[in-house]
Write an enzyme that holds these catalytic residues in place. Structure first.
Site, mmCIF file in Angstrom:
data_model
loop_
_atom_site.group_PDB
_atom_site.id
_atom_site.type_symbol
_atom_site.label_atom_id
_atom_site.label_comp_id
_atom_site.label_asym_id
_atom_site.label_seq_id
_atom_site.Cartn_x
_atom_site.Cartn_y
_atom_site.Cartn_z
ATOM 1 N N HIS A 99 0.808 -1.226 0.000
ATOM 2 C CA HIS A 99 0.000 0.000 0.000
ATOM 3 C C HIS A 99 0.843 1.279 0.000
ATOM 4 C CE1 HIS A 99 -3.589 -2.221 0.017
ATOM 5 N NE2 HIS A 99 -3.854 -2.287 1.313
ATOM 6 N N HIS A 173 -9.638 2.921 0.172
ATOM 7 C CA HIS A 173 -9.684 1.810 1.126
ATOM 8 C C HIS A 173 -10.812 1.983 2.145
ATOM 9 C CE1 HIS A 173 -8.127 -1.354 3.790
ATOM 10 N NE2 HIS A 173 -7.241 -1.669 2.848
ATOM 11 N N GLU A 282 -11.738 -2.673 -3.141
ATOM 12 C CA GLU A 282 -10.622 -1.856 -3.622
ATOM 13 C C GLU A 282 -10.396 -2.093 -5.111
ATOM 14 O OE1 GLU A 282 -7.183 -2.417 -0.853
ATOM 15 O OE2 GLU A 282 -8.638 -3.751 0.113
#
Length: 322
Positions: A99, A173, A282
């Protein structure tokens, strides 16, 4: 690399027709999405933390509502090669990169401005990530926007441009909970996918093509109640007609997700500090695509513009089931 102390601003986009959205410039985060139930009563359908300090605390904030980048999901061994040059990334997930790294886009305060158009309200946020940030090549200028229209739709869009060849893959997210609280166990989920990217026990992609899931427990091509099912998978979308349909019959709220992206990570939040409080959807690039020439390309060159657009359409359905 990091950022000097910067004031955080909150913006609320209210359609006037029941849908209102609040976003913060910290992490370009989606903080509230208020949607009416079948009786017209509004409720927030994304997980929200109590205050800014909670969003800043990595022990409390598992990317809740954040814009994730430069690259969402994983990069195996925190490295990738581009034009014969190896780039070493921040290894913030053991030996892997996750991420965007320890100081990913979720940890920055973005610049923002809002405007009103004839049929929608638009909030744009911008961030300049310097060359070498978390190991990525090129200075990247990124934009995240939230659009609320009069038809009960929230669109989340991303753009990016670079000064040097690089890789990019952004996502949002948010943890969705159409009940406005409790767990997601009573939600029904449908996905436009018959294949997944198979993972090892560290959620890194295995060699080979995506696996067919037709007829398995992961097959959500027709709506199914989540119950206690644990999901932490990347689904390859079959086409661009739709991505996901989520339904919460007790409240009557439904959400249909469409996107121009090739896949979607689905996470039922079992390892979140409030287990199963929300469902992550996502949309975006495939995991570890920087190292996988057999996956859709995530390369971005100077002069090109990265684009990503996902729409969440909200409606209500009939009477509460007996």
């Amino acid at each position: 690399m990091g950022q000097k102390p910067t004031e955080v601003h909150a913006f609320t986009l209210d359609s006037g027709n029941g849908l209102s959205v609040t976003a913060w410039t910290y992490g370009a985060s989606l903080v509230e999405v208020n949607v009416p139930d079948r009786y017209g009563r509004p409720g927030n359908v994304v997980v929200r933390l109590p205050d800014l300090a909670s969003y800043e605390d990595p022990d409390l904030n598992a990317y809740v509502g954040a814009t994730v980048g430069r690259y969402c999901r994983c990069v195996t061994d925190a490295r990738f090669e581009l034009d014969g040059v190896e780039h070493r990334l921040d290894g913030n997930d053991g030996s892997h990169h996750l991420h965007g790294g320890s100081l990913g886009f979720d940890k920055y305060v973005w610049e923002a401005d809002a405007e009103s158009r004839e049929d929608r309200l638009v909030l744009r946020m911008r961030l300049v990530s310097p060359d070498g940030d978390q190991g990525y090549p090129g200075e990247l200028t990124a934009e995240a926007s939230y659009e609320v229209d009069t038809r009960g739709r929230l669109t989340i869009a991303f753009q990016a441009r670079t000064t040097a060849p690089t890789v990019v893959g952004l996502t949002n997210h948010a943890f969705w909970n159409l009940g406005g609280g409790g767990t997601i166990d009573d939600h029904r989920l449908a996905l436009n996918s018959t294949r997944i990217v198979a993972f090892d026990d560290r959620l890194m992609p295995l060699p080979g093509p995506p696996r067919d899931i037709t007829g398995t427990d992961l097959d959500h091509t027709t709506p199914r109640e989540l119950g206690a099912a644990r999901l932490d998978n990347f689904f390859v979308l079959d086409d661009s007609a739709w991505a996901a349909q989520v339904e919460h019959r007790p409240s009557g709220r439904t959400m249909r997700v469409t996107t121009d992206q090739p896949g979607m990570g689905v996470y039922s939040g079992d390892h979140y500090r409030r287990p199963r409080a929300g469902l992550c959807l996502e949309t975006g690039a495939w995991p570890d695509a920087p190292n996988r020439p057999d996956y859709p390309s995530v390369r971005l060159d100077p002069g090109q513009t990265y684009r990503h657009r996902t729409t969440h359409a909200f409606q209500t359905i009939g009477a509460e089931p007996a």
